[in-house]
Design a protein around this motif. Structure first.
Motif, PDB file in Angstrom:
ATOM      1  N   ALA A   1     -32.622  -3.749 -38.872  1.00  0.00           N
ATOM      2  CA  ALA A   1     -32.632  -2.980 -37.631  1.00  0.00           C
ATOM      3  C   ALA A   1     -31.246  -2.382 -37.453  1.00  0.00           C
ATOM      4  N   VAL A   2     -31.174  -1.109 -37.082  1.00  0.00           N
ATOM      5  CA  VAL A   2     -29.905  -0.406 -36.899  1.00  0.00           C
ATOM      6  C   VAL A   2     -29.720  -0.103 -35.418  1.00  0.00           C
ATOM      7  N   PHE A   3     -28.553  -0.447 -34.913  1.00  0.00           N
ATOM      8  CA  PHE A   3     -28.226  -0.219 -33.509  1.00  0.00           C
ATOM      9  C   PHE A   3     -27.075   0.758 -33.385  1.00  0.00           C
TER      10      PHE A   3
ATOM     11  N   PRO B   1     -15.390   0.910 -41.116  1.00  0.00           N
ATOM     12  CA  PRO B   1     -16.644   0.563 -41.772  1.00  0.00           C
ATOM     13  C   PRO B   1     -17.707   0.118 -40.771  1.00  0.00           C
ATOM     14  N   ILE B   2     -18.937   0.142 -41.214  1.00  0.00           N
ATOM     15  CA  ILE B   2     -20.065  -0.246 -40.365  1.00  0.00           C
ATOM     16  C   ILE B   2     -20.438  -1.692 -40.695  1.00  0.00           C
ATOM     17  N   PRO B   3     -20.500  -2.575 -39.703  1.00  0.00           N
ATOM     18  CA  PRO B   3     -20.873  -3.966 -39.982  1.00  0.00           C
ATOM     19  C   PRO B   3     -22.316  -4.078 -40.467  1.00  0.00           C
TER      20      PRO B   3
ATOM     21  N   MET C   1     -20.755   2.306 -31.404  1.00  0.00           N
ATOM     22  CA  MET C   1     -20.551   1.711 -32.703  1.00  0.00           C
ATOM     23  C   MET C   1     -21.900   1.474 -33.372  1.00  0.00           C
ATOM     24  N   LEU C   2     -21.993   1.819 -34.632  1.00  0.00           N
ATOM     25  CA  LEU C   2     -23.206   1.646 -35.411  1.00  0.00           C
ATOM     26  C   LEU C   2     -23.137   0.293 -36.104  1.00  0.00           C
TER      27      LEU C   2
ATOM     28  N   LEU D   1     -28.161   3.303 -44.015  1.00  0.00           N
ATOM     29  CA  LEU D   1     -26.973   3.587 -43.206  1.00  0.00           C
ATOM     30  C   LEU D   1     -26.275   4.858 -43.665  1.00  0.00           C
ATOM     31  N   THR D   2     -26.170   5.042 -44.968  1.00  0.00           N
ATOM     32  CA  THR D   2     -25.536   6.240 -45.509  1.00  0.00           C
ATOM     33  C   THR D   2     -26.275   7.487 -45.046  1.00  0.00           C
ATOM     34  N   TRP D   3     -27.598   7.450 -45.144  1.00  0.00           N
ATOM     35  CA  TRP D   3     -28.405   8.579 -44.694  1.00  0.00           C
ATOM     36  C   TRP D   3     -28.248   8.806 -43.199  1.00  0.00           C
ATOM     37  N   LEU D   4     -28.265   7.723 -42.434  1.00  0.00           N
ATOM     38  CA  LEU D   4     -28.187   7.821 -40.979  1.00  0.00           C
ATOM     39  C   LEU D   4     -26.841   8.359 -40.508  1.00  0.00           C
ATOM     40  N   VAL D   5     -25.754   7.946 -41.151  1.00  0.00           N
ATOM     41  CA  VAL D   5     -24.422   8.452 -40.796  1.00  0.00           C
ATOM     42  C   VAL D   5     -24.355   9.960 -41.024  1.00  0.00           C
ATOM     43  N   ARG D   6     -24.919  10.413 -42.135  1.00  0.00           N
ATOM     44  CA  ARG D   6     -24.925  11.859 -42.411  1.00  0.00           C
ATOM     45  C   ARG D   6     -25.804  12.621 -41.426  1.00  0.00           C
ATOM     46  N   LEU D   7     -26.943  12.036 -41.056  1.00  0.00           N
ATOM     47  CA  LEU D   7     -27.817  12.671 -40.071  1.00  0.00           C
ATOM     48  C   LEU D   7     -27.115  12.771 -38.717  1.00  0.00           C
TER      49      LEU D   7
END
Length: 105
Positions: free
Chosen positions: A25-27, A79-81, A1-2, A62-68
């Motif tokens: 910070a993104v986990f 959805p991402i918390p 989970m992101l 987050l949008t960029w990271l999900v696409r990557l």
């Protein structure tokens, strides 16, 4: 989970420019995969505005990271918390009407 932990800002942190510093910070699960700390481009008039801008930057990342991650075959549950500790910024984010008193834009 992101998830994004600590989307935050330090209101008026720079004594010279009075600009706030945003950070997050993104986990992915328990693993830290992305983080950022950067001075905001404009002077925020309140801590709520500074926090709201920090949330916006975190959401953009987050949008960029999900696409990557999808390019690598990693699917992300939506959805991402996005965690934030400022109640005023959370209220502004939840209520998409024009907020005259916030003077955000």
């Amino acid at each position: 989970m992101l998830s994004v932990c600590g989307s935050s800002s330090d209101w008026g942190a720079c004594p010279d420019s009075r600009r706030s510093v945003s950070g997050f910070a993104v986990f992915l699960g328990d693993t830290l995969i992305d983080w950022k700390s950067k001075k905001q481009q404009v002077v925020s008039l309140s801590s709520a505005e500074a926090e709201y801008r920090a949330m916006g930057k975190a959401a953009t990342e987050l949008t960029w990271l999900v696409r990557l991650l999808s390019d690598f075959g990693v699917t992300i549950d939506m959805p991402i918390p996005l965690y934030c500790d400022n109640q005023a910024a959370l209220h502004i984010a939840r209520n998409p009407v024009f907020h005259e008193r916030t003077k955000l834009y």
